[in-house]
Write an enzyme that holds these catalytic residues in place. Structure first.
Site, PDB file in Angstrom:
ATOM      1  N   LYS A 154       0.859  -1.182   0.000  1.00  0.00           N
ATOM      2  CA  LYS A 154       0.000   0.000   0.000  1.00  0.00           C
ATOM      3  C   LYS A 154       0.891   1.226   0.000  1.00  0.00           C
ATOM      4  O   LYS A 154       1.516   1.564   0.999  1.00  0.00           O
ATOM      5  CB  LYS A 154      -0.935   0.047   1.213  1.00  0.00           C
ATOM      6  CG  LYS A 154      -2.059   1.089   1.005  1.00  0.00           C
ATOM      7  CD  LYS A 154      -2.613   1.655   2.282  1.00  0.00           C
ATOM      8  CE  LYS A 154      -1.808   2.801   2.827  1.00  0.00           C
ATOM      9  NZ  LYS A 154      -1.835   4.018   1.963  1.00  0.00           N
ATOM     10  N   GLY A 207       6.769   5.156   8.591  1.00  0.00           N
ATOM     11  CA  GLY A 207       5.988   6.377   8.703  1.00  0.00           C
ATOM     12  C   GLY A 207       6.161   7.000  10.063  1.00  0.00           C
ATOM     13  O   GLY A 207       7.185   6.818  10.734  1.00  0.00           O
ATOM     14  N   SER A 208       5.152   7.728  10.502  1.00  0.00           N
ATOM     15  CA  SER A 208       5.253   8.471  11.754  1.00  0.00           C
ATOM     16  C   SER A 208       5.207   7.537  12.958  1.00  0.00           C
ATOM     17  O   SER A 208       4.624   6.454  12.912  1.00  0.00           O
ATOM     18  CB  SER A 208       4.122   9.489  11.853  1.00  0.00           C
ATOM     19  OG  SER A 208       2.886   8.841  12.109  1.00  0.00           O
ATOM     20  N   THR A 209       5.801   8.002  14.043  1.00  0.00           N
ATOM     21  CA  THR A 209       5.787   7.223  15.273  1.00  0.00           C
ATOM     22  C   THR A 209       4.368   7.058  15.803  1.00  0.00           C
ATOM     23  O   THR A 209       4.000   5.986  16.295  1.00  0.00           O
ATOM     24  CB  THR A 209       6.679   7.895  16.331  1.00  0.00           C
ATOM     25  OG1 THR A 209       8.034   7.906  15.843  1.00  0.00           O
ATOM     26  CG2 THR A 209       6.643   7.161  17.656  1.00  0.00           C
ATOM     27  N   VAL A 211       1.480   6.867  14.159  1.00  0.00           N
ATOM     28  CA  VAL A 211       0.758   5.833  13.418  1.00  0.00           C
ATOM     29  C   VAL A 211       1.390   4.468  13.671  1.00  0.00           C
ATOM     30  O   VAL A 211       0.692   3.453  13.781  1.00  0.00           O
ATOM     31  CB  VAL A 211       0.720   6.162  11.913  1.00  0.00           C
ATOM     32  CG1 VAL A 211       0.075   5.035  11.123  1.00  0.00           C
ATOM     33  CG2 VAL A 211      -0.041   7.463  11.676  1.00  0.00           C
ATOM     34  N   GLY A 212       2.707   4.415  13.781  1.00  0.00           N
ATOM     35  CA  GLY A 212       3.382   3.153  14.069  1.00  0.00           C
ATOM     36  C   GLY A 212       2.914   2.536  15.372  1.00  0.00           C
ATOM     37  O   GLY A 212       2.737   1.309  15.471  1.00  0.00           O
ATOM     38  N   GLU A 229       9.568   1.207  11.012  1.00  0.00           N
ATOM     39  CA  GLU A 229      10.644   2.201  10.829  1.00  0.00           C
ATOM     40  C   GLU A 229       9.960   3.553  10.932  1.00  0.00           C
ATOM     41  O   GLU A 229       9.211   3.951  10.051  1.00  0.00           O
ATOM     42  CB  GLU A 229      11.347   1.994   9.484  1.00  0.00           C
ATOM     43  CG  GLU A 229      12.687   2.697   9.404  1.00  0.00           C
ATOM     44  CD  GLU A 229      12.557   4.127   8.912  1.00  0.00           C
ATOM     45  OE1 GLU A 229      12.609   5.037   9.768  1.00  0.00           O
ATOM     46  OE2 GLU A 229      12.405   4.328   7.709  1.00  0.00           O
ATOM     47  N   CYS A 263      13.628  10.592   7.685  1.00  0.00           N
ATOM     48  CA  CYS A 263      13.692  10.328   9.122  1.00  0.00           C
ATOM     49  C   CYS A 263      15.129  10.195   9.605  1.00  0.00           C
ATOM     50  O   CYS A 263      15.374  10.234  10.813  1.00  0.00           O
ATOM     51  CB  CYS A 263      12.868   9.101   9.495  1.00  0.00           C
ATOM     52  SG  CYS A 263      12.970   7.763   8.338  1.00  0.00           S
ATOM     53  N   GLU A 356      10.225  16.055  15.496  1.00  0.00           N
ATOM     54  CA  GLU A 356      10.543  15.847  14.084  1.00  0.00           C
ATOM     55  C   GLU A 356       9.699  16.791  13.234  1.00  0.00           C
ATOM     56  O   GLU A 356       8.473  16.725  13.230  1.00  0.00           O
ATOM     57  CB  GLU A 356      10.269  14.398  13.688  1.00  0.00           C
ATOM     58  CG  GLU A 356      10.704  14.091  12.261  1.00  0.00           C
ATOM     59  CD  GLU A 356      10.511  12.627  11.895  1.00  0.00           C
ATOM     60  OE1 GLU A 356      11.416  12.051  11.269  1.00  0.00           O
ATOM     61  OE2 GLU A 356       9.463  12.065  12.250  1.00  0.00           O
TER      62      GLU A 356
END
Length: 456
Positions: A154, A207-209, A211-212, A229, A263, A356
């Site tokens: 995706k 992606g972002s922390t 959402v992770g 990551e 990142c 970030e």
């Protein structure tokens, strides 16, 4: 029907409109992938490797086409985009080389023979970001396929075109239908359905922390394998004994490459106080010399940000009153442009120094000694990457061991290669990608004991 509208970040002109995948589309794709995976895993390893090499060759034959797509959908300078397409090819080649080397072990035990096997997981979901659409998609896709899995990719909503073209090239190269599928779609719809789908054995997310963390929690419900990551706020530590001229000349590329949407960007520049003023004198012309402009121009080093939303995010961190030490130039008019900016926030706890930003913005903070440098470097929940500049080999080793980050470089900003492991400490992620162990991350280890005792 939901649609994704791809916009050229440099001109704000529409590039394409793509149908967005629904939960029903995801379910059908998982069914196809599971069917294709069984046949793929049953192939002799040499045959699987040859098919992946044909895929790599097809990518190589279309490098310029893929790069031009990247320029249009992501706004990357053409030189960067050509490297990214080549990196996707190289990852497929590297992964193909591991198919026939995915060895188990023979472990000495009493009373028989003990062997291990690396069994493929099944269907792997790769959720890729918009900042490096082709390379990061390939980071998960190539080793997962090589290990005998099927992959559903995706891509990010803003950058689906290169992913769709890669899937087309896979079919042209002869990979089985359903083995590598691309599902463009919205994260809360297509992405969430993939994460929660019982037929998906592993999720690879970049992606972002924030959402992770959500993905990790959802995977926990079924103990689904996950590699994350996530974000970073990486330090660039310059000691007084370093080649300060070289360190200053190299610094702009470490946080302006990809317009800071990386990142691993070294956005916290930590400089020993005794050389701070000299470093800043050298840094200003180096930043201002960084070429910003038309991404299609080979001379361009920095293009626009990906979207209007990202532009507003960066602006929110740098109001007009911000303590800017250096400000570069950016084109006026259409496009999501933001100038290279270096801030001197004073406090190491300021939001710009710890959060970030994901744009072409860095902060410079002075430090007193080695212990102070390590303290500042580690004063963040992130731990993805970083650099240090010194002529003292002992210091280089001490500080490298002391800085809590997964990927460090000394007298260089190059710490990511597809043949070495990559991943973060702390809130920068979970697991490792790339390197010699990439394929095993997409397998389960099965242990088998065979008795050799004589029947009585």
């Amino acid at each position: 029907m939901h649609e994704l509208h791809v916009i050229n970040p440099a001109t704000e002109e529409p590039v394409a409109t793509i149908a967005a995948a629904t939960p029903q589309d995801v379910d059908a794709a998982v069914t196809r992938a599971a069917q294709a995976q069984r046949g793929w895993a049953a192939l002799p390893p040499g045959d699987r490797a040859r098919q992946l090499r044909r895929f790599a060759s097809a990518v190589d034959d279309h490098l310029e086409e893929l790069a031009r797509l990247e320029v249009r959908e992501a706004g990357h300078p053409i030189g960067n985009a050509r490297w990214e397409a080549g990196n996707a090819r190289d990852l497929l080649d590297y992964a193909a080389g591991g198919v026939e080397r995915l060895n188990g072990r023979q472990i000495p035990v009493a009373g028989g023979l003990n062997v291990t096997f690396h069994e493929p997981l099944g269907v792997v979901a790769v959720i890729a970001p918009w900042n490096f659409p082709m390379p990061i998609a390939a980071w998960g896709t190539a080793p997962a396929l090589a290990a005998g899995n099927a992959v559903i990719l995706k891509p990010a909503e803003t950058t689906p075109l290169t992913a769709l073209r890669l899937a087309g090239l896979a079919l042209e190269a002869g990979l089985p239908e359903g083995l590598f599928q691309v599902l463009p779609g919205e994260g809360p719809v297509a992405g969430n359905t993939l994460v929660e789908h019982p037929g998906v054995a592993k999720v690879v997310f970049t992606g972002s922390t924030a959402v992770g963390k959500q993905i990790m929690a959802k995977c926990a419900a079924s103990v689904k394998r996950v590699t994350l990551e996530l974000g970073g706020k990486s330090p660039n530590i310059v000691f007084a004994d370093a080649d300060v001229e070289q360190a200053a000349a190299a610094a702009p590329g470490s946080f302006l490459d990809n317009t800071g949407q990386d990142c691993c960007a070294r956005t916290r520049i930590l400089v020993q106080r005794s050389v701070h003023d000299r470093f800043m004198e050298l840094l200003e012309p180096a930043v201002k010399a960084f070429t910003v402009g038309d991404p299609a121009d080979p001379a361009t080093q920095m293009g626009p940000l990906i979207s209007a939303a990202q532009l507003e995010r960066v602006r929110s961190y740098v109001p007009e009153s911000a303590p800017a030490a250096i400000r570069g130039e950016a084109p006026a008019g259409k496009g999501f442009w933001y100038p290279a900016t270096v801030l001197a926030p004073g406090s190491p706890d300021a939001p710009v120094a710890v959060e970030e930003i994901f744009g072409p913005v860095a902060v410079v903070l002075p430090f007193e000694d080695e212990a102070d440098a390590v303290r500042l470097a580690n004063a963040t929940p992130y731990g993805l990457s970083g650099s240090l500049w010194t002529r003292d080999v002992g210091r280089a080793i001490r500080v490298s061991r002391a800085v809590a980050a997964g990927n460090l470089s000394v007298n260089s900003h190059s710490s990511v290669r597809y043949w070495t492991p990559f991943g973060g400490f702390g809130e920068s992620g979970l697991g490792r990608e790339l390197g010699p162990g990439a394929l095993t991350a997409f397998t389960e280890t099965k242990n088998v004991f065979i008795s050799t005792e004589e029947s009585k």
